[in-house]
Scaffold this active site. Sequence first.
Site, PDB file in Angstrom:
ATOM      1  N   GLU B  41       0.842  -1.212   0.000  1.00  0.00           N
ATOM      2  CA  GLU B  41       0.000   0.000   0.000  1.00  0.00           C
ATOM      3  C   GLU B  41       0.879   1.265   0.000  1.00  0.00           C
ATOM      4  OE1 GLU B  41      -2.360   0.157   3.575  1.00  0.00           O
ATOM      5  OE2 GLU B  41      -3.715   1.702   2.807  1.00  0.00           O
ATOM      6  N   LYS B 110      -9.382   1.643  -2.588  1.00  0.00           N
ATOM      7  CA  LYS B 110      -9.704   1.124  -1.251  1.00  0.00           C
ATOM      8  C   LYS B 110     -11.093   1.594  -0.817  1.00  0.00           C
ATOM      9  CE  LYS B 110      -7.402   1.014   3.327  1.00  0.00           C
ATOM     10  NZ  LYS B 110      -6.185   1.512   4.027  1.00  0.00           N
ATOM     11  N   CYS B 146      -5.281  -3.340   2.568  1.00  0.00           N
ATOM     12  CA  CYS B 146      -5.232  -3.295   4.040  1.00  0.00           C
ATOM     13  C   CYS B 146      -6.606  -3.465   4.691  1.00  0.00           C
ATOM     14  CB  CYS B 146      -4.533  -2.009   4.478  1.00  0.00           C
ATOM     15  SG  CYS B 146      -3.718  -2.154   6.097  1.00  0.00           S
TER      16      CYS B 146
END
Lengths: 542, 542
Positions: B41, B110, B146
């Site tokens: 990330e 995300k 994540c």
Amino acid sequence: MKIGVITLNPTIGNIKENLHKITCHIKDAIKENYDILIFPELSISGYPPKDLLLFPEFIKSEQKALQSLKKFSNSVAILIGAVSRSQRNSSKLYNGAHFIYKGKIQTYHKRFLPCYDVFDEPRYFNVGQNAPLFKWKAKKIGITICEDIWGEESNLKARYEGIPAPLKKLQKSKPDLIINLSASPFESGKDKIRQRLVTNISKKLNVPFIYVNQSGANDELIFDGAVIATSKSKCIYHSADFKEARHSFIFKNNKTLECLSQPQKLTSWRDNLSQALITGIHDYVIKSGFQKVVLGISGGIDSAVVASLAVKALGSQNVTGLIIPSQYTSSESVRDANTLCKHLGIAKHVISLNDLHQMMRRQFSDDFNSVLSDLTEQNIQARLRGNIIMAYANNSNALMLNTSNKSELAMGYGTLYGDLGGALAVLGDVTKDFVYELARHINHNKIIIPENIIHRAPSAELKPNQKDEDSLPIYECLDPQVKKTLTKKILPKNKIDKFSAEQFKKALFINEYKRRQAPPILKVSTQAFGFGWRLPIVNRYL
Amino acid sequence: MKIGVITLNPTIGNIKENLHKITCHIKDAIKENYDILIFPELSISGYPPKDLLLFPEFIKSEQKALQSLKKFSNSVAILIGAVSRSQRNSSKLYNGAHFIYKGKIQTYHKRFLPCYDVFDEPRYFNVGQNAPLFKWKAKKIGITICEDIWGEESNLKARYEGIPAPLKKLQKSKPDLIINLSASPFESGKDKIRQRLVTNISKKLNVPFIYVNQSGANDELIFDGAVIATSKSKCIYHSADFKEARHSFIFKNNKTLECLSQPQKLTSWRDNLSQALITGIHDYVIKSGFQKVVLGISGGIDSAVVASLAVKALGSQNVTGLIIPSQYTSSESVRDANTLCKHLGIAKHVISLNDLHQMMRRQFSDDFNSVLSDLTEQNIQARLRGNIIMAYANNSNALMLNTSNKSELAMGYGTLYGDLGGALAVLGDVTKDFVYELARHINHNKIIIPENIIHRAPSAELKPNQKDEDSLPIYECLDPQVKKTLTKKILPKNKIDKFSAEQFKKALFINEYKRRQAPPILKVSTQAFGFGWRLPIVNRYL
């Protein structure tokens, strides 16, 4: 219909005292036949309660306090900002507006939760879904909380995409009155923007509008206690004197508002800025349980302005000035510092730094067998001064005030644990040009700050013949660039006085470690250092 | 299909160097015939870039760096985390995963943006809408970033209500492989939870899974460089040694993964904790452009542990210990401090505090005509020590390490600008019990820390016969309560040793002003003080 609007000044976390204040206002209003009493956003906890909201016991106490207001609601309707807890999931919180009448509570939940600058609301709250409307005695009261009225502005719109705008909803439901409960931090010049916004909404929706802000200060944030009222699309009332008070209106059946109070408005931006800082000092010190402050008086402009503001905030009997000359301090500085203390009527002590400084220097050459660099020499002096002032503060139950200004903080011009120490950075959001404006404002009627302090070139006096402008761009160039970079996030392309664009950028970013350990800074601009400025310390974007 | 997974250790903001590292990895991989190379990330900016993301110039440079990777993508597919900018509105950002192949970029955004503890992602990013799927050579690669894989866990679920879960979507699209790009901060014990989570998802979706985390440290946050791989619903690989490296796998047509590398995993939680702190020190110092550190060696356990960890991080030649005894320092402490420095092979200097302390005391009685209180006396000594250590640091281009532990910080047991100073609080998230665990771990093979330091009762030695437990609850009672209150936000109901529940609460909350000016704290637990702990300073919830 008689409306009371309270610009409450709560203390964060002091649910008991905040509730006591609220109930006193309610009891007074009942005696005086008010129909409805309006309190700002998050009145019971104070704003911003931050991570206290993560403590279930805190929420429980706050909810209990809210429920306790029901008992007054047969006599008067109460509209108050307080946390709201989901009934299905008690860990799910909303930023609520509660309309309490005849033992029943109607609740609206804030929809636009700010997540920029000093605001972290999505950390704690969920986005509201309830209609922004309370029904009361055949009237429809439209309700919004702070950001709800700002979120459709062009600079914020993209943030709230997909969330139904409360004002859009209200436009359809045609309320008889709109109210906004706020805890909106002071920024120089924001009062005018806010009045325009409220007036425009009132015009667009063709409805009278009452806006209420908190007053006082909590940590870095200052609240101007604004009350704005519109009627027939015109602003009929704008008060903002940073004080807790009740403002009264009559709402007539023909959908108009009439004022019963006299608005208290400061006239100039200098008045506002100055009063904001005074409020910030006062509430930080008093709400912390202290009365007294102490600060180093250098004979320079920053400490002169801070001392003058502190005297206005706390009274001269509660301010002590320490004059701590070193071998590099000019006699001019000592003289001016003494004159300032005399003008302010504050206690002062003169203590020489020389012996301590010499001893420390000697120990370095004896024990470390090393010569001190220029920078080390300067830092040692600043830190010895810091130690003396803190010792005085500890010993006399006072808080040390910090005197760093925003221009210095931007460039890292100051010594960590030395002049960067203190409980509160009064001028940390004030660039040097505005420090001078404040000084002239303080001297407006009578010379408090010796003119020589205002006219001399600024110097830290930590080495012979030192001037700020030996190490920094001249303030005439530095100040505008600091403002531009902080507010617009634009780095310079050209030289700033003697600094290259790269030097400026490097000085700004590499000194984040100092700012991270600096005291809380009273926020008075759109972008202050401190909680609303979150840069990495180890940052090689240099 | 040959897969390379890079546990990149970027430096925040250093786009040029981060890009250089990335391209070196890519060039190496091309030489060794990799089909795809995976980076964590936000690899180009480093994590967390914080308010750098608000500078348009920064985003522009970062986007340029991302685009420059296209030129390698004829030879190898690249999957990398980097900021993504909306094409319609350039100020609208996403936390993106970019799949670069044959000059084309597919991007996923995300969806679950954490906004708790140290995370502020909604401050910068919008919630993603793109499908979490890349198509490549007739294969479907499922992609998550994540929090995307954590957000459906019971403790987080409510936060992401209304946002379509990426894993739900992936369950329907039946990918051939799932990848997660992370920058997930170290917490003691999190590695096991993470392995379980990844394995469970792999099982549930019946698909192999590759997880990659960043390595190294940025400010407070430490990244363990974890790579986890599953195949046939089993964890076949779990490496985590905090280092940047390439981990290699073969993806077979029957949807299985095979490892080509040997996982590097530390065996005990003590190893992990110790290595995390060593990484934190190393990266803070080196990424700041320093090599050396200095700290006060008191003869107590905290400074002994910090010095030992610093030696492991930077080498004994880069650590200097200052032994600064006062009249209250026991000869035992001085002896132990000297022995420790000898064991560690670090440079040390002994400098007496007495003369400075006496002079300062004398000046107070002469100039202020006042007697110093007990507390003032103690603070003066701590601040003079701080001044000496900082002067040494300034003069030798070293950083001062802070040695305060979490139990002390919780209770405010320390002197602002004295022992609370320093560039980095190495043990600021380590309660006293764990400080002892670390000490014993350091001594595991060979006695580095004199046993006497481990066995003596802790003392600040700022007045005669002082012991920590005169002012604090004994650590056996204090440590569990600190953990419980911080992690679960539960305040005590009963006595903690000699402290009443109210005394504990008051000590915790009223000392926020000290923690606000404390150095950044290496986070190693679920709830550290510092950036992820946001309490008001003026807080009367006492």
